[in-house]
Motif scaffolding. Structure first.
Motif, short mmCIF file in Angstrom:
data_model
loop_
_atom_site.label_atom_id
_atom_site.label_comp_id
_atom_site.label_asym_id
_atom_site.label_seq_id
_atom_site.Cartn_x
_atom_site.Cartn_y
_atom_site.Cartn_z
N LEU A 1 0.83 -1.21 0.00
CA LEU A 1 0.00 0.00 0.00
C LEU A 1 0.86 1.26 0.00
N GLU A 2 1.90 1.23 -0.79
CA GLU A 2 2.80 2.36 -0.90
C GLU A 2 2.68 2.99 -2.28
N PRO A 3 2.24 4.23 -2.34
CA PRO A 3 2.17 4.89 -3.65
C PRO A 3 3.56 5.40 -4.07
N VAL A 4 3.78 5.37 -5.36
CA VAL A 4 4.96 6.00 -5.97
C VAL A 4 4.39 7.09 -6.86
N VAL A 5 4.66 8.34 -6.54
CA VAL A 5 4.06 9.45 -7.27
C VAL A 5 5.11 10.43 -7.75
N ARG A 6 4.73 11.15 -8.78
CA ARG A 6 5.54 12.23 -9.34
C ARG A 6 4.64 13.43 -9.54
N PHE A 7 5.19 14.60 -9.31
CA PHE A 7 4.51 15.85 -9.61
C PHE A 7 5.20 16.42 -10.84
N ASP A 8 4.49 16.47 -11.95
CA ASP A 8 5.07 16.92 -13.21
C ASP A 8 4.30 18.11 -13.77
N ASP A 9 4.96 18.87 -14.66
CA ASP A 9 4.29 19.99 -15.31
C ASP A 9 3.16 19.51 -16.20
N THR A 10 3.36 18.36 -16.83
CA THR A 10 2.34 17.76 -17.67
C THR A 10 2.50 16.24 -17.62
N ILE A 11 1.44 15.54 -17.90
CA ILE A 11 1.51 14.08 -17.95
C ILE A 11 1.58 13.70 -19.42
N ASN A 12 2.71 13.10 -19.79
CA ASN A 12 2.92 12.69 -21.17
C ASN A 12 3.85 11.48 -21.18
N ALA A 13 4.39 11.14 -22.34
CA ALA A 13 5.27 9.98 -22.45
C ALA A 13 6.52 10.15 -21.59
N ASP A 14 7.10 11.34 -21.58
CA ASP A 14 8.32 11.57 -20.80
C ASP A 14 8.07 11.41 -19.30
N SER A 15 6.99 11.97 -18.80
CA SER A 15 6.70 11.84 -17.37
C SER A 15 6.32 10.40 -17.02
#
Length: 170
Positions: free
Chosen positions: A45-59
């Motif tokens: 139950l551990e999330p792995v998250v990222r805060f990105d400028d946009t969600i796309n292939a690179d992110s």
């Protein structure tokens, strides 16, 4: 795996106001939002998250790299996802050729099968509903704080993020 895009605006979920009284709800101008791309390990139950400028292939590739670093001993990492175009992009497909990640696509229009949707709903309830954040920095910090210590919500998440589904016949 999925993305969420909460906006820096109050989300009024519920409230009681005595008849005849008025209650002002503070609000923000603008439409700034936080783009969160994430996956959750259902065992821990551990999330792995990222805060990105946009969600796309690179992110998405950056998230895959995080998942691989978080699971060093895993031979394969199966990631269940929806059919967002960036998951099927040429860049992502090229990355997956040499990755330990294997994507499992859900059927179209079946968000209820993606358990991370329940995490997003719980996140919004805990952090966004009936709350006002004066600045975008405060809003983003509150979002980040939720994911900084996921263990504090372990009991609630254990009951929400279950793999048991009941088949309902027509």
């Amino acid at each position: 795996m999925d993305a969420a895009h909460p906006q820096h605006n109050p989300v009024i979920a519920c409230g009681w106001i005595k008849r005849g009284e008025e209650h002002e709800v503070p609000t923000n101008t603008g439409r700034q939002r936080v783009n969160i791309n994430g996956a959750i390990d259902l065992e821990r139950l551990e999330p792995v998250v990222r805060f990105d400028d946009t969600i796309n292939a690179d992110s998405t590739i950056a998230l895959f790299e995080q998942l691989e670093r978080a699971n060093l001993v895993a031979t394969w990492i199966y990631v269940i996802c929806d059919n967002a175009p960036y998951y099927r992009s040429r860049l992502v497909q090229e990355y997956l050729k040499t990755s330990r990640i294997k994507l499992v696509f859900l059927p179209p229009y079946a968000p209820n099968l993606n358990l991370i949707e329940r995490l997003w709903k719980f996140f919004k309830k805990e952090i966004l509903y009936n709350r006002y954040f004066e600045t975008f920095a405060e809003f983003k910090a509150a979002c980040a704080a939720f994911f900084a210590d996921p263990g504090r919500y372990h009991r609630e998440l254990r009951s929400l993020l279950t793999e048991n589904f009941e088949i309902v016949s027509e």
